[in-house]
Write a protein that holds these residues in place. Sequence first.
Motif, short mmCIF file in Angstrom:
data_model
loop_
_atom_site.label_atom_id
_atom_site.label_comp_id
_atom_site.label_asym_id
_atom_site.label_seq_id
_atom_site.Cartn_x
_atom_site.Cartn_y
_atom_site.Cartn_z
N ARG A 6 0.82 -1.21 0.00
CA ARG A 6 0.00 0.00 0.00
C ARG A 6 0.85 1.26 0.00
O ARG A 6 0.45 2.29 -0.54
CB ARG A 6 -0.94 -0.01 1.21
CG ARG A 6 -1.94 -1.17 1.18
CD ARG A 6 -2.96 -1.10 2.30
NE ARG A 6 -2.44 -0.74 3.61
CZ ARG A 6 -1.87 -1.59 4.47
NH1 ARG A 6 -1.75 -2.86 4.16
NH2 ARG A 6 -1.43 -1.17 5.64
N HIS A 7 2.02 1.19 0.64
CA HIS A 7 2.89 2.37 0.72
C HIS A 7 4.32 1.90 0.99
O HIS A 7 4.54 0.93 1.71
CB HIS A 7 2.42 3.30 1.86
CG HIS A 7 3.27 4.51 2.04
ND1 HIS A 7 3.27 5.56 1.16
CD2 HIS A 7 4.19 4.82 2.99
CE1 HIS A 7 4.14 6.47 1.56
NE2 HIS A 7 4.71 6.05 2.67
N ASP A 22 7.66 -1.18 4.09
CA ASP A 22 6.45 -1.26 3.29
C ASP A 22 5.23 -1.49 4.17
O ASP A 22 5.27 -2.33 5.08
CB ASP A 22 6.53 -2.43 2.29
CG ASP A 22 7.61 -2.25 1.24
OD1 ASP A 22 8.08 -1.11 1.05
OD2 ASP A 22 7.96 -3.25 0.59
N GLU A 23 4.17 -0.75 3.91
CA GLU A 23 2.88 -1.06 4.51
C GLU A 23 2.23 -2.06 3.57
O GLU A 23 2.05 -1.79 2.39
CB GLU A 23 2.02 0.20 4.64
CG GLU A 23 2.55 1.20 5.64
CD GLU A 23 1.69 2.46 5.72
OE1 GLU A 23 0.52 2.42 5.29
OE2 GLU A 23 2.22 3.46 6.21
N GLY A 34 9.80 -4.79 6.70
CA GLY A 34 11.09 -4.18 6.42
C GLY A 34 11.82 -5.01 5.38
O GLY A 34 11.86 -6.23 5.49
N VAL A 35 12.38 -4.35 4.37
CA VAL A 35 13.04 -5.04 3.27
C VAL A 35 14.43 -4.44 3.03
O VAL A 35 14.56 -3.23 2.88
CB VAL A 35 12.22 -4.95 1.95
CG1 VAL A 35 12.94 -5.65 0.81
CG2 VAL A 35 10.83 -5.54 2.14
N VAL A 36 15.44 -5.31 3.00
CA VAL A 36 16.80 -4.91 2.64
C VAL A 36 17.00 -5.32 1.18
O VAL A 36 16.71 -6.45 0.81
CB VAL A 36 17.85 -5.62 3.53
CG1 VAL A 36 19.26 -5.26 3.08
CG2 VAL A 36 17.62 -5.29 4.99
N GLU A 37 17.49 -4.39 0.38
CA GLU A 37 17.73 -4.71 -1.03
C GLU A 37 19.20 -4.45 -1.36
O GLU A 37 19.72 -3.37 -1.12
CB GLU A 37 16.84 -3.86 -1.93
CG GLU A 37 16.91 -4.28 -3.37
CD GLU A 37 15.76 -3.72 -4.21
OE1 GLU A 37 15.80 -3.95 -5.43
OE2 GLU A 37 14.86 -3.08 -3.66
N MET A 38 19.85 -5.50 -1.87
CA MET A 38 21.24 -5.38 -2.29
C MET A 38 21.28 -4.64 -3.63
O MET A 38 20.45 -4.90 -4.50
CB MET A 38 21.89 -6.75 -2.44
CG MET A 38 21.82 -7.61 -1.18
SD MET A 38 22.55 -6.84 0.28
CE MET A 38 24.25 -6.78 -0.18
N ARG A 39 22.23 -3.75 -3.79
CA ARG A 39 22.36 -2.99 -5.04
C ARG A 39 22.77 -3.88 -6.21
O ARG A 39 22.37 -3.65 -7.34
CB ARG A 39 23.38 -1.88 -4.88
CG ARG A 39 23.01 -0.86 -3.87
CD ARG A 39 22.43 0.35 -4.56
NE ARG A 39 22.11 1.33 -3.56
CZ ARG A 39 20.89 1.78 -3.35
NH1 ARG A 39 19.89 1.36 -4.07
NH2 ARG A 39 20.66 2.67 -2.42
N GLY A 110 13.25 -13.93 3.20
CA GLY A 110 12.15 -13.46 4.03
C GLY A 110 12.25 -11.99 4.38
O GLY A 110 11.25 -11.36 4.76
N ILE A 111 13.44 -11.42 4.24
CA ILE A 111 13.62 -10.00 4.58
C ILE A 111 14.43 -9.22 3.55
O ILE A 111 14.60 -8.02 3.68
CB ILE A 111 14.31 -9.83 5.95
CG1 ILE A 111 15.72 -10.44 5.93
CG2 ILE A 111 13.46 -10.39 7.07
CD1 ILE A 111 16.59 -10.00 7.07
#
Length: 179
Positions: A6-7, A22-23, A34-39, A110-111
């Motif tokens: 949603r957001h 993220d909502e 909560g999301v960690v994204e590797m570049r 998962g995260i």
Amino acid sequence: MAWTTRHTRAVYDNPWISVREDEVTGPAGDGIYGVVEMRHPAVFVVALDDADRICFVEVDRYTTGRSIEVPAGGSDGEEALVAARRELREETGLVAQTWEHIGTMNALNGIAVAPEHVFLARGLSPAEDASDSQGEEGIERVLWMPFAEALRQVAAGEITDGETVAALAYAGIRLGRFA
């Protein structure tokens, strides 16, 4: 059920990772994720010599302490094979004649959004242009271990790095060690 975002709000950002909150609406209803994204994807190298030994590095990790791992690192925007060759040379001072991409995996799915590529490297020899970057990588030593001993150490909880365990599994499958 599909997840609905949603957001999204950026929480943290650096050259290697971004963190967002993220909502969402998911299986349990509404919540925050909560999301960690590797570049860039990571690469892992199972370097196997003619005596059936695997090359490992011993690293003192800030997060978990002493760890025995296969050579690995970020691709830094490079093609995965180019990055794998660089990481093997930087971390061990070795080059390989043959390279085989043996798997793709996702770390902590998962995260995190953290794609990883696993390579099997053979025909090993010392690099002519080996840099001395082991100290800056936090590598305390390079060690060799027979494949069977590596599996024993995984089973005994002595090798605990998840990506190393998974990389060894890919190599074992490719080499027919688990049939």
